[in-house]
Design an enzyme around this catalytic site. Sequence first.
Site, PDB file in Angstrom:
ATOM      1  N   ASP A  72      -3.376 -45.526  72.287  1.00 43.97           N
ATOM      2  CA  ASP A  72      -1.909 -45.942  72.916  1.00 43.97           C
ATOM      3  C   ASP A  72      -1.591 -44.897  73.930  1.00 43.97           C
ATOM      4  O   ASP A  72      -0.941 -44.010  73.892  1.00 43.97           O
ATOM      5  CB  ASP A  72      -1.228 -45.617  71.549  1.00 43.97           C
ATOM      6  CG  ASP A  72      -1.487 -46.847  70.718  1.00 43.97           C
ATOM      7  OD1 ASP A  72      -1.351 -47.950  70.756  1.00 43.97           O
ATOM      8  OD2 ASP A  72      -2.248 -46.509  69.580  1.00 43.97           O
TER       9      ASP A  72
ATOM     10  N   HIS B 278      -7.412 -43.073  62.842  1.00 45.01           N
ATOM     11  CA  HIS B 278      -6.189 -42.064  62.348  1.00 45.01           C
ATOM     12  C   HIS B 278      -6.911 -40.837  61.789  1.00 45.01           C
ATOM     13  O   HIS B 278      -6.494 -39.862  61.983  1.00 45.01           O
ATOM     14  CB  HIS B 278      -5.620 -42.823  61.312  1.00 45.01           C
ATOM     15  CG  HIS B 278      -5.051 -43.952  61.629  1.00 45.01           C
ATOM     16  ND1 HIS B 278      -5.034 -45.450  61.166  1.00 45.01           N
ATOM     17  CD2 HIS B 278      -3.864 -44.072  62.376  1.00 45.01           C
ATOM     18  CE1 HIS B 278      -4.391 -46.126  61.721  1.00 45.01           C
ATOM     19  NE2 HIS B 278      -3.503 -45.566  62.330  1.00 45.01           N
TER      20      HIS B 278
ATOM     21  N   HIS C  20      -7.510 -45.849  59.349  1.00 47.08           N
ATOM     22  CA  HIS C  20      -8.798 -46.127  59.736  1.00 47.08           C
ATOM     23  C   HIS C  20      -9.594 -44.917  60.289  1.00 47.08           C
ATOM     24  O   HIS C  20      -8.636 -43.940  60.432  1.00 47.08           O
ATOM     25  CB  HIS C  20      -9.128 -47.333  60.608  1.00 47.08           C
ATOM     26  CG  HIS C  20      -8.163 -47.295  61.707  1.00 47.08           C
ATOM     27  ND1 HIS C  20      -8.334 -46.361  62.827  1.00 47.08           N
ATOM     28  CD2 HIS C  20      -6.978 -48.135  62.197  1.00 47.08           C
ATOM     29  CE1 HIS C  20      -7.384 -46.518  63.516  1.00 47.08           C
ATOM     30  NE2 HIS C  20      -6.633 -47.700  63.422  1.00 47.08           N
TER      31      HIS C  20
END
Length: 286
Positions: A153, A38, A35
Amino acid sequence: MSRVIRAPEELRDFCDVLRVRQERIGLVPTMGALHEGHLSLIDQAREHGATKVLVTIFVNPLQFGPSEDYTRYPRSLEQDIALCESKRVDAIFAPETDALIPSSHATFVEVTGALTSVLEAVHRPTHFRGVTTIVAKLFSLVGPCTALFGRKDYQQWKIIETMTRELQLPVTIVGCPIVREPDGLALSSRNRYLSAEARKRALRLPQGLLRAQRAYQEGQRVRKELLRIACAEIEQGADAIDYVELVDPNTLQTSPDKLVEAALLCAAVRVDTTRLIDNLLLTSAG
Ligand code: AMP
């Protein structure tokens, strides 16, 4: 055309040849189902000096717990390849599972201590050693490069930074901004699990973080109060909350009762059966 590489030895040779030609490799490790989040890492690779960009696509079984979504995790290799081509990615490494993890595999790379004892690690006890094992393997195959990771993350980024520094690997780690939908939801491959109704409720997660940020910018520094403000919003959308925490952005340890420095507000929730994480750095500016 992006070159699609399946075999680990071919990846190593490919990268060696690039370096002989004085190219600078930008590495974007992913689990696919690509998506805009990324794709932003591909742009960041070039901004950080990469002359060749390599995207890896590998749904890593080692980082899923036994009751997690490994089998249903979205896989869309053809579409991912097309997206990479649209971004002029030079090569895609998409190995079969047993090319990286044969059934005899018994070696793990694990960052121990404080960074892997908090937040995600409490709820996903084997997750990070699964991540670091595969990322170390990718670094070993690719060799000297710049590797890009999303701050979505955040803990993963910090742990990989630590692993790379402590193993003295020839890789520069870059943490990149979170890409969000126009309404604020952080992009995630797992968002496609959400029904329209759950998608609406999921929005309470970034909204809760933003509310706390607003309070922070208006001068609120009491940790408990900031968490209460975030939770009040998040609770309205989530079916379960794993954690909402304020931590030091470098050590990830719990912030003091009264904040004196910038703090990372991070949260993990479940909406229906989908687990979502998000975070926001609370700073006075902007
Ligand atoms: P994944 O495919 O979920 O393992 O993610 C691969 C990389 O993309 C990781 O470094 C993630 O942190 C990063 N990433 C995932 N979602 C986002 C996002 N919304 N914004 C920025 N980076 C992201």
